[in-house]
Design an enzyme around this catalytic site. Structure first.
Site, PDB file in Angstrom:
ATOM      1  N   ASP A  66       0.876  -0.792   0.317  1.00 45.11           N
ATOM      2  CA  ASP A  66      -0.328  -0.192  -0.020  1.00 45.11           C
ATOM      3  C   ASP A  66       0.775   1.019   0.091  1.00 45.11           C
ATOM      4  O   ASP A  66       0.346   2.570   0.171  1.00 45.11           O
ATOM      5  CB  ASP A  66      -0.751  -0.142   1.457  1.00 45.11           C
ATOM      6  N   TYR A  98       0.735   2.793  15.821  1.00 46.53           N
ATOM      7  CA  TYR A  98       2.046   2.603  15.724  1.00 46.53           C
ATOM      8  C   TYR A  98       1.840   4.235  16.915  1.00 46.53           C
ATOM      9  O   TYR A  98       1.261   4.985  16.710  1.00 46.53           O
ATOM     10  CB  TYR A  98       2.610   2.845  14.727  1.00 46.53           C
ATOM     11  N   LYS A 107      -1.209  -5.550  14.380  1.00 48.97           N
ATOM     12  CA  LYS A 107       0.370  -4.935  13.237  1.00 48.97           C
ATOM     13  C   LYS A 107       0.993  -3.923  14.022  1.00 48.97           C
ATOM     14  O   LYS A 107       0.236  -3.226  14.609  1.00 48.97           O
ATOM     15  CB  LYS A 107       0.523  -4.790  12.445  1.00 48.97           C
TER      16      LYS A 107
END
Length: 281
Positions: free
Chosen positions: A39, A159, A190
């Site tokens: 992506d 994140y 993730k």
């Protein structure tokens, strides 16, 4: 174990769609996965490895990748119709490096888009600590609810990036990222790898759903890539979601084969590296 002919429980019927789709992107025997995100073009443009997307998908699929991840416009440029099958995850979040707010992700797709494209899962991206955190949290919560309605698995990339974040690799911070994704309804998480098995085990112990690690910045050494994969599995990780370290590798197929040996066959680092050194047939 269910006896032959045993009736499934109501909650198992409700989750059947997610279960079937997750089995397409996770190895049934190991419960682990190698996902290759493709992506990056939305964020930084058509970089090396993403120009001929169909060729790249073919290389990683032949190496044994479990799934590829891309935006909704790319399956038409990458579906092969031949060769080894590979799962499809449609990414719903986007921003660009040209923006003054590159960490502010916005939804550019829907769960229904993923369904129409035959996807096995959808994914969203959150940057905790960014000024737009509340918007990304709201978006993820809504996507998770829609995924539950349709039986579509949700991968959450989370994140820590913002003015109050001292280190996005800090184990306590990464554990917070993972736990938040779990609590908001993700099925797969993730996060970044914290650097060593001991600290990463604190991340995996805080969640009851699979956690895969991001590949991070481009690495020069295949040993470093394979070592990180090996150590994350040893700490309870469920595999990899690794992009440019795979699709920009000198031989993506062989690297994925080596990673497959580590993730799904419990090879040592040296055993996996030996696969890279074998002469090509």
């Amino acid at each position: 174990f269910k006896a032959p002919g045993a009736r499934p429980k109501p909650e198992e019927i409700m989750n059947m769609g997610k279960s079937v789709r997750l089995e397409r992107i996770f190895n049934r025997n190991t419960g682990r996965s190698i996902i290759v995100p493709l992506d990056h073009g939305t964020t930084v443009g058509p970089i090396q490895g993403l120009v001929d997307l169909r060729s790249t998908v073919n290389k990683v699929a032949e190496g044994g990748a479990n799934a590829v991840l891309m935006h909704k416009g790319l399956p038409r440029c990458s579906h092969r119709g031949h060769g080894r099958d590979v799962g499809l995850i449609i990414h719903l979040s986007a921003s660009t490096t040209l923006s003054p707010f590159p960490n502010a992700k916005i939804l550019v797709g829907t769960v229904e888009d993923g369904i129409k494209l035959g996807a096995d899962a959808v994914s969203v991206h959150l940057n905790l600590g960014d000024e737009s955190e509340r918007d990304m949290l709201r978006d993820m919560g809504q996507v998770a609810s829609k995924c539950a309605e349709w039986g579509m698995p949700l991968l959450a990339m989370v994140y820590a990036r913002g003015p109050k974040v001292k280190s996005e690799w800090d184990p306590a911070t990464v554990a917070h990222c993972a736990r938040l994704a779990e609590e908001l309804g993700a099925d797969v998480i993730k996060v970044v790898y914290t650097g060593d098995p001991e600290s990463f085990s604190r991340v995996t112990e805080g969640c009851c759903i699979p956690i895969v690690i991001a590949g991070g910045p481009r690495m020069d050494s295949p040993r470093d890539i394979i070592q990180m994969a090996h150590d994350s599995i040893a700490a309870g990780g469920a595999g990899l979601s690794m992009g440019r370290n795979i699709f920009q590798a000198e031989d993506p197929t062989r690297l994925v084969q080596a990673l497959h040996a580590v993730v799904h066959m419990d090879y040592s680092v040296d055993q996996a590296l030996a696969l890279l050194e074998e002469p090509k047939l």
